[in-house]
Design a protein around this motif. Structure first.
Motif, mmCIF file in Angstrom:
data_model
loop_
_atom_site.group_PDB
_atom_site.id
_atom_site.type_symbol
_atom_site.label_atom_id
_atom_site.label_comp_id
_atom_site.label_asym_id
_atom_site.label_seq_id
_atom_site.Cartn_x
_atom_site.Cartn_y
_atom_site.Cartn_z
ATOM 1 N N ASN A 1 0.720 -1.235 0.058
ATOM 2 C CA ASN A 1 -0.062 0.160 -0.055
ATOM 3 C C ASN A 1 0.893 1.252 -0.106
ATOM 4 O OD1 ASN A 1 -2.447 -1.746 0.088
ATOM 5 N ND2 ASN A 1 -2.072 -1.853 2.206
ATOM 6 N N MET A 2 1.981 1.489 -0.516
ATOM 7 C CA MET A 2 2.975 2.425 -0.709
ATOM 8 C C MET A 2 2.641 3.271 -2.177
ATOM 9 S SD MET A 2 6.883 2.841 0.083
ATOM 10 C CE MET A 2 7.403 2.106 -1.377
ATOM 11 N N PHE A 3 2.075 4.244 -2.088
ATOM 12 C CA PHE A 3 1.708 4.997 -3.092
ATOM 13 C C PHE A 3 2.497 6.134 -3.565
ATOM 14 C CE2 PHE A 3 -2.049 2.387 -1.946
ATOM 15 C CZ PHE A 3 -2.128 1.775 -2.895
ATOM 16 N N SER A 4 3.473 6.329 -2.444
ATOM 17 C CA SER A 4 4.252 7.927 -2.692
ATOM 18 C C SER A 4 5.345 7.999 -3.354
ATOM 19 C CB SER A 4 4.183 8.290 -1.292
ATOM 20 O OG SER A 4 5.039 7.559 -0.516
ATOM 21 N N TRP A 5 5.981 6.604 -3.630
ATOM 22 C CA TRP A 5 7.319 6.487 -4.392
ATOM 23 C C TRP A 5 7.048 5.498 -5.599
ATOM 24 C CZ3 TRP A 5 9.086 5.851 0.890
ATOM 25 C CH2 TRP A 5 9.602 7.178 1.464
ATOM 26 N N PHE A 6 7.818 6.008 -6.723
ATOM 27 C CA PHE A 6 7.518 5.178 -7.739
ATOM 28 C C PHE A 6 8.889 4.817 -8.492
ATOM 29 C CE2 PHE A 6 4.047 8.140 -7.322
ATOM 30 C CZ PHE A 6 3.084 7.205 -7.472
ATOM 31 N N PRO A 7 9.178 3.812 -9.298
ATOM 32 C CA PRO A 7 10.079 3.290 -9.780
ATOM 33 C C PRO A 7 10.435 4.294 -11.070
ATOM 34 C CG PRO A 7 8.347 1.863 -10.676
ATOM 35 C CD PRO A 7 7.912 2.613 -9.489
ATOM 36 N N ILE A 8 11.852 4.312 -11.490
ATOM 37 C CA ILE A 8 12.490 5.183 -12.594
ATOM 38 C C ILE A 8 12.889 4.336 -13.519
ATOM 39 C CG2 ILE A 8 14.562 5.414 -11.510
ATOM 40 C CD1 ILE A 8 14.649 8.356 -12.290
ATOM 41 N N TYR A 9 12.575 4.732 -14.873
ATOM 42 C CA TYR A 9 13.340 4.153 -15.958
ATOM 43 C C TYR A 9 14.389 5.041 -16.466
ATOM 44 C CZ TYR A 9 13.553 1.696 -20.721
ATOM 45 O OH TYR A 9 14.008 1.271 -21.649
ATOM 46 N N PHE A 10 15.664 4.370 -16.736
ATOM 47 C CA PHE A 10 16.700 5.347 -17.471
ATOM 48 C C PHE A 10 16.764 4.600 -18.934
ATOM 49 C CE2 PHE A 10 17.747 4.885 -12.797
ATOM 50 C CZ PHE A 10 18.011 6.381 -12.422
ATOM 51 N N PRO A 11 16.170 5.185 -19.751
ATOM 52 C CA PRO A 11 16.205 4.775 -21.078
ATOM 53 C C PRO A 11 17.676 5.139 -21.647
ATOM 54 C CG PRO A 11 15.176 6.778 -20.869
ATOM 55 C CD PRO A 11 15.367 6.664 -19.663
ATOM 56 N N LEU A 12 17.770 4.238 -22.943
ATOM 57 C CA LEU A 12 19.106 4.517 -23.602
ATOM 58 C C LEU A 12 18.544 5.190 -25.028
ATOM 59 C CD1 LEU A 12 21.083 1.328 -22.689
ATOM 60 C CD2 LEU A 12 21.375 3.655 -21.798
ATOM 61 N N ARG A 13 19.285 5.820 -25.303
ATOM 62 C CA ARG A 13 18.956 6.531 -26.823
ATOM 63 C C ARG A 13 19.077 5.739 -27.965
ATOM 64 N NH1 ARG A 13 22.700 11.213 -25.893
ATOM 65 N NH2 ARG A 13 21.565 12.438 -24.506
ATOM 66 N N SER A 14 20.185 4.758 -27.812
ATOM 67 C CA SER A 14 20.384 3.611 -28.850
ATOM 68 C C SER A 14 20.598 2.469 -28.091
ATOM 69 C CB SER A 14 21.552 3.977 -29.625
ATOM 70 O OG SER A 14 21.508 5.146 -30.077
ATOM 71 N N PRO A 15 19.863 1.398 -28.202
ATOM 72 C CA PRO A 15 19.830 0.085 -27.454
ATOM 73 C C PRO A 15 21.429 -0.488 -27.502
ATOM 74 C CG PRO A 15 17.995 0.023 -28.735
ATOM 75 C CD PRO A 15 18.704 1.230 -29.215
ATOM 76 N N VAL A 16 21.824 -1.010 -26.611
ATOM 77 C CA VAL A 16 23.216 -1.754 -26.535
ATOM 78 C C VAL A 16 23.191 -3.105 -26.469
ATOM 79 C CG1 VAL A 16 25.222 -1.947 -25.037
ATOM 80 C CG2 VAL A 16 24.041 0.298 -25.213
ATOM 81 N N GLN A 17 23.878 -3.807 -27.692
ATOM 82 C CA GLN A 17 24.132 -5.282 -27.720
ATOM 83 C C GLN A 17 25.002 -5.689 -26.872
ATOM 84 O OE1 GLN A 17 21.968 -7.014 -30.089
ATOM 85 N NE2 GLN A 17 22.759 -8.807 -29.110
ATOM 86 N N VAL A 18 24.782 -6.832 -25.840
ATOM 87 C CA VAL A 18 25.469 -7.344 -24.689
ATOM 88 C C VAL A 18 25.522 -8.657 -25.123
ATOM 89 C CG1 VAL A 18 26.053 -7.714 -22.426
ATOM 90 C CG2 VAL A 18 24.709 -5.336 -23.069
ATOM 91 N N GLU A 19 26.860 -9.261 -25.299
ATOM 92 C CA GLU A 19 26.939 -10.724 -25.609
ATOM 93 C C GLU A 19 27.264 -11.252 -24.169
ATOM 94 O OE1 GLU A 19 26.797 -11.989 -28.587
ATOM 95 O OE2 GLU A 19 26.438 -9.744 -29.375
ATOM 96 N N GLY A 20 26.808 -12.670 -24.219
ATOM 97 C CA GLY A 20 27.229 -13.503 -23.086
ATOM 98 C C GLY A 20 28.503 -13.485 -22.690
ATOM 99 N N GLY A 21 28.911 -13.555 -21.332
ATOM 100 C CA GLY A 21 30.139 -13.586 -21.040
ATOM 101 C C GLY A 21 30.832 -12.496 -21.064
#
Length: 118
Positions: A55-75
Protein backbone atom coordinates in the motif's frame (compact mmCIF):
# COMPACT_ATOMS: atom_id res chain seq x y z
CA UNK A 1 30.54 1.45 -4.70
CA UNK A 2 28.40 4.43 -3.78
CA UNK A 3 29.95 7.87 -3.36
CA UNK A 4 28.16 10.66 -1.50
CA UNK A 5 30.01 13.86 -0.64
CA UNK A 6 29.11 15.53 2.66
CA UNK A 7 26.50 18.34 2.75
CA UNK A 8 25.00 17.59 -0.65
CA UNK A 9 22.46 15.26 -2.22
CA UNK A 10 24.70 14.56 -5.19
CA UNK A 11 25.62 10.89 -5.58
CA UNK A 12 27.49 8.67 -8.01
CA UNK A 13 27.64 4.94 -8.55
CA UNK A 14 29.08 2.54 -11.10
CA UNK A 15 27.11 -0.66 -11.67
CA UNK A 16 28.49 -3.80 -13.25
CA UNK A 17 26.24 -6.58 -14.49
CA UNK A 18 28.05 -9.82 -15.30
CA UNK A 19 26.17 -11.56 -18.11
CA UNK A 20 26.54 -15.37 -17.94
CA UNK A 21 28.20 -16.91 -21.00
CA UNK A 22 25.33 -19.31 -21.55
CA UNK A 23 22.76 -16.47 -21.48
CA UNK A 24 23.27 -15.61 -25.13
CA UNK A 25 23.08 -12.00 -26.26
CA UNK A 26 20.67 -9.30 -25.13
CA UNK A 27 19.60 -5.95 -26.54
CA UNK A 28 19.41 -3.50 -23.62
CA UNK A 29 17.03 -0.54 -24.01
CA UNK A 30 17.37 0.92 -20.50
CA UNK A 31 17.42 0.28 -16.77
CA UNK A 32 14.77 0.22 -14.04
CA UNK A 33 15.51 1.86 -10.70
CA UNK A 34 13.98 0.82 -7.37
CA UNK A 35 14.92 1.28 -3.73
CA UNK A 36 14.76 -0.66 -0.50
CA UNK A 37 15.78 0.88 2.82
CA UNK A 38 16.50 -1.11 5.97
CA UNK A 39 15.06 1.05 8.75
CA UNK A 40 15.63 -1.18 11.78
CA UNK A 41 16.42 -4.89 12.06
CA UNK A 42 13.85 -6.56 9.77
CA UNK A 43 11.81 -3.37 9.17
CA UNK A 44 12.21 -2.05 5.65
CA UNK A 45 10.57 0.42 3.29
CA UNK A 46 10.85 -0.06 -0.43
CA UNK A 47 9.35 -0.61 -3.84
CA UNK A 48 11.57 -3.32 -5.32
CA UNK A 49 8.93 -5.65 -6.81
CA UNK A 50 9.86 -8.84 -4.93
CA UNK A 51 9.71 -7.16 -1.51
CA UNK A 52 7.70 -3.96 -1.97
CA UNK A 53 6.08 -2.29 1.04
CA UNK A 54 2.31 -2.94 0.82
CA UNK A 55 0.00 0.00 0.00
CA UNK A 56 2.85 2.43 -0.64
CA UNK A 57 1.75 4.89 -3.30
CA UNK A 58 4.07 7.85 -2.72
CA UNK A 59 7.24 6.55 -4.43
CA UNK A 60 7.58 5.16 -7.90
CA UNK A 61 10.26 3.34 -9.89
CA UNK A 62 12.36 5.23 -12.41
CA UNK A 63 13.30 4.18 -15.92
CA UNK A 64 16.68 5.19 -17.36
CA UNK A 65 16.21 4.84 -21.14
CA UNK A 66 19.08 4.54 -23.62
CA UNK A 67 18.91 6.63 -26.80
CA UNK A 68 20.40 3.72 -28.72
CA UNK A 69 20.00 0.14 -27.47
CA UNK A 70 23.23 -1.67 -26.52
CA UNK A 71 23.96 -5.23 -27.66
CA UNK A 72 25.52 -7.30 -24.87
CA UNK A 73 27.00 -10.73 -25.57
CA UNK A 74 27.00 -13.54 -23.01
CA UNK A 75 30.20 -13.58 -20.97
CA UNK A 76 30.72 -9.81 -21.34
CA UNK A 77 30.05 -7.32 -18.53
CA UNK A 78 27.64 -4.40 -18.83
CA UNK A 79 28.87 -1.32 -16.94
CA UNK A 80 26.75 1.75 -16.24
CA UNK A 81 27.52 5.06 -14.50
CA UNK A 82 24.69 6.92 -12.73
CA UNK A 83 24.88 10.37 -11.15
CA UNK A 84 22.26 12.14 -9.03
CA UNK A 85 22.82 15.85 -9.62
CA UNK A 86 21.43 18.89 -7.81
CA UNK A 87 20.82 22.49 -8.75
CA UNK A 88 19.19 25.38 -6.90
CA UNK A 89 15.72 24.45 -8.17
CA UNK A 90 15.82 20.79 -9.20
CA UNK A 91 17.32 17.32 -8.76
CA UNK A 92 17.99 15.05 -11.76
CA UNK A 93 19.81 11.92 -12.86
CA UNK A 94 22.43 11.48 -15.56
CA UNK A 95 23.60 8.09 -16.85
CA UNK A 96 25.76 6.42 -19.46
CA UNK A 97 26.91 2.97 -20.49
CA UNK A 98 30.68 2.41 -20.16
CA UNK A 99 30.93 -1.10 -21.58
CA UNK A 100 30.64 -3.13 -23.74
CA UNK A 101 30.41 0.06 -25.81
CA UNK A 102 30.40 3.60 -24.45
CA UNK A 103 27.31 5.76 -24.80
CA UNK A 104 26.97 9.52 -24.38
CA UNK A 105 25.79 10.86 -21.02
CA UNK A 106 22.00 10.90 -21.01
CA UNK A 107 19.91 13.74 -19.52
CA UNK A 108 22.87 16.11 -19.17
CA UNK A 109 22.02 19.02 -16.83
CA UNK A 110 18.49 17.64 -16.44
CA UNK A 111 17.49 18.89 -19.89
CA UNK A 112 14.90 16.18 -20.49
CA UNK A 113 11.84 15.53 -18.36
CA UNK A 114 13.88 13.44 -15.91
CA UNK A 115 14.08 15.93 -13.05
CA UNK A 116 12.19 16.83 -9.87
CA UNK A 117 11.56 20.43 -8.83
CA UNK A 118 12.46 21.54 -5.30
Amino acid sequence: MYYRPEKTNQCYTKLRFDIPEDAGSALVHGFAGYFDAALYKDVHLGMEPTMATPNMFSWFPIYFPLRSPVQVEGGRPLEVHIWRCCGPTKVWYEWCVASPTASPIHNSNGRRSYWVGL
